[in-house]
Design an enzyme around this catalytic site. Structure first.
Site, PDB file in Angstrom:
ATOM      1  N   ASP A  71       0.776  -1.274  -0.049  1.00  0.00           N
ATOM      2  CA  ASP A  71       0.057   0.216  -0.111  1.00  0.00           C
ATOM      3  C   ASP A  71       0.699   1.283   0.027  1.00  0.00           C
ATOM      4  O   ASP A  71       1.938   1.124   0.257  1.00  0.00           O
ATOM      5  CB  ASP A  71      -0.809   0.149   1.153  1.00  0.00           C
ATOM      6  CG  ASP A  71      -2.184   0.929   1.000  1.00  0.00           C
ATOM      7  OD1 ASP A  71      -3.355   0.072   0.731  1.00  0.00           O
ATOM      8  OD2 ASP A  71      -2.027   2.273   1.339  1.00  0.00           O
ATOM      9  N   ASP A 127       3.836   1.359  -4.360  1.00  0.00           N
ATOM     10  CA  ASP A 127       3.448   1.954  -5.541  1.00  0.00           C
ATOM     11  C   ASP A 127       3.276   0.957  -6.870  1.00  0.00           C
ATOM     12  O   ASP A 127       4.001   0.541  -7.430  1.00  0.00           O
ATOM     13  CB  ASP A 127       4.099   3.292  -6.137  1.00  0.00           C
ATOM     14  CG  ASP A 127       3.464   3.953  -7.214  1.00  0.00           C
ATOM     15  OD1 ASP A 127       2.495   3.441  -7.791  1.00  0.00           O
ATOM     16  OD2 ASP A 127       3.495   5.313  -7.373  1.00  0.00           O
ATOM     17  N   TYR A 148     -11.845   5.145 -15.667  1.00  0.00           N
ATOM     18  CA  TYR A 148     -12.064   4.019 -14.597  1.00  0.00           C
ATOM     19  C   TYR A 148     -12.501   2.744 -15.366  1.00  0.00           C
ATOM     20  O   TYR A 148     -12.065   1.829 -15.154  1.00  0.00           O
ATOM     21  CB  TYR A 148     -12.555   4.633 -13.480  1.00  0.00           C
ATOM     22  CG  TYR A 148     -12.858   3.607 -12.463  1.00  0.00           C
ATOM     23  CD1 TYR A 148     -11.811   3.509 -11.581  1.00  0.00           C
ATOM     24  CD2 TYR A 148     -13.997   2.808 -12.171  1.00  0.00           C
ATOM     25  CE1 TYR A 148     -11.990   2.475 -10.297  1.00  0.00           C
ATOM     26  CE2 TYR A 148     -14.049   2.215 -11.007  1.00  0.00           C
ATOM     27  CZ  TYR A 148     -13.102   1.869 -10.053  1.00  0.00           C
ATOM     28  OH  TYR A 148     -13.225   0.956  -9.137  1.00  0.00           O
TER      29      TYR A 148
END
Length: 257
Positions: A37, A60, A152
């Site tokens: 995370d 990342d 998205y």
């Protein structure tokens, strides 16, 4: 239950929402877990709760060296990798005609490239060990478009097809790859929906079961797909949306708060 005794897993997006719920369920069922995370603080808090069965790695997922290091942490710590849950995601929304190239890239890199890099390095380790199971968290938006969510939805649609392709390529290595497509889930990333009563009501009107999911209600199907109960399941997309897909997506532009 102890479905995952002596299994080693990695989870991206591990420090909140669905990813955190997956981590907690895995540890409760006997697994050792590496969680990746961006938030070092939340990873540290999770490690404090879960003890030696969990290790957090600041990761990342859009940076290949970070992903490779996360996977290596699992093998360095426990000598193997059996399971992977690729949950990390997010978006910079906007109408297609106004969306900047930078915002498009940031969203697609996170939700699609991040899954590609994760599967790539997870599968390399699993293949060397004789097999494993990968679960990629896509979205209902892989099937149902939403205004302002072109990047998205496109990225999540890509996750579904990437999952199917990976399942085809990796089957001979004993690696199963499946995806889960959640609908509305109460997470930090969806707080804006619940903070706007009229928007929240518009969403609930599309969900036959009449409510949003808790993260644990998505974690359960994720763990099923990684378990031996799903040992003959690969390349599938499991929609976990309370029936939302059969009703469509609300137009919330004029609803305000």
């Amino acid at each position: 239950m102890a479905r995952f005794d002596e299994r080693v897993a990695v989870v991206t997006g591990a420090a909140s929402g669905i990813g955190e719920a997956v981590v907690r369920r895995l540890v409760a069922e006997g697994a050792q877990v590496i969680g990746g995370d961006l938030s070092a603080e939340r990873l540290q808090a999770l490690a404090g709760d879960l003890g030696a069965a969990f290790r957090g790695v600041v990761t990342d997922v859009t940076v290949e060296s970070d992903v490779e290091a996360m996977v290596a942490t699992a093998t360095d710590a426990w000598g193997r990798l059996d399971l992977a849950f690729n949950v990390a995601g997010g978006a910079r929304p906007g109408p297609i005609v106004d969306l900047t190239e930078a915002d498009w890239d940031a969203t697609v890199d996170l939700v699609l490239k991040g899954v590609f890099l994760s599967v790539k390095h997870e599968a390399r380790v699993m293949r060397a060990a004789g097999g494993g199971a990968v679960v990629n968290v896509s979205s209902l938006n892989a099937h149902v478009p939403m205004r302002g969510g072109g990047s998205y939805a496109a990225g999540k649609g890509g996750v579904e097809m990437l999952t199917r392709t990976a399942a085809l390529e990796l089957a001979e290595d004993g690696i199963r790859v499946n995806s889960v497509l959640p609908g509305l889930v109460r997470t930090p990333g969806t707080a804006a929906v619940f903070d706007r009563p009229r928007v929240h009501e518009a969403f609930l009107a599309r969900i036959p079961l009449g409510r949003a999911a808790d993260p644990d209600e998505v974690a359960g199907p994720c763990l099923y797909l990684a378990s031996d109960d799903a040992r003959y399941v690969t390349g599938t997309a499991l929609v976990v949306d309370g029936g939302w897909e059969i009703t469509g997506y609300p137009d919330v532009r004029a609803l305000g708060s």
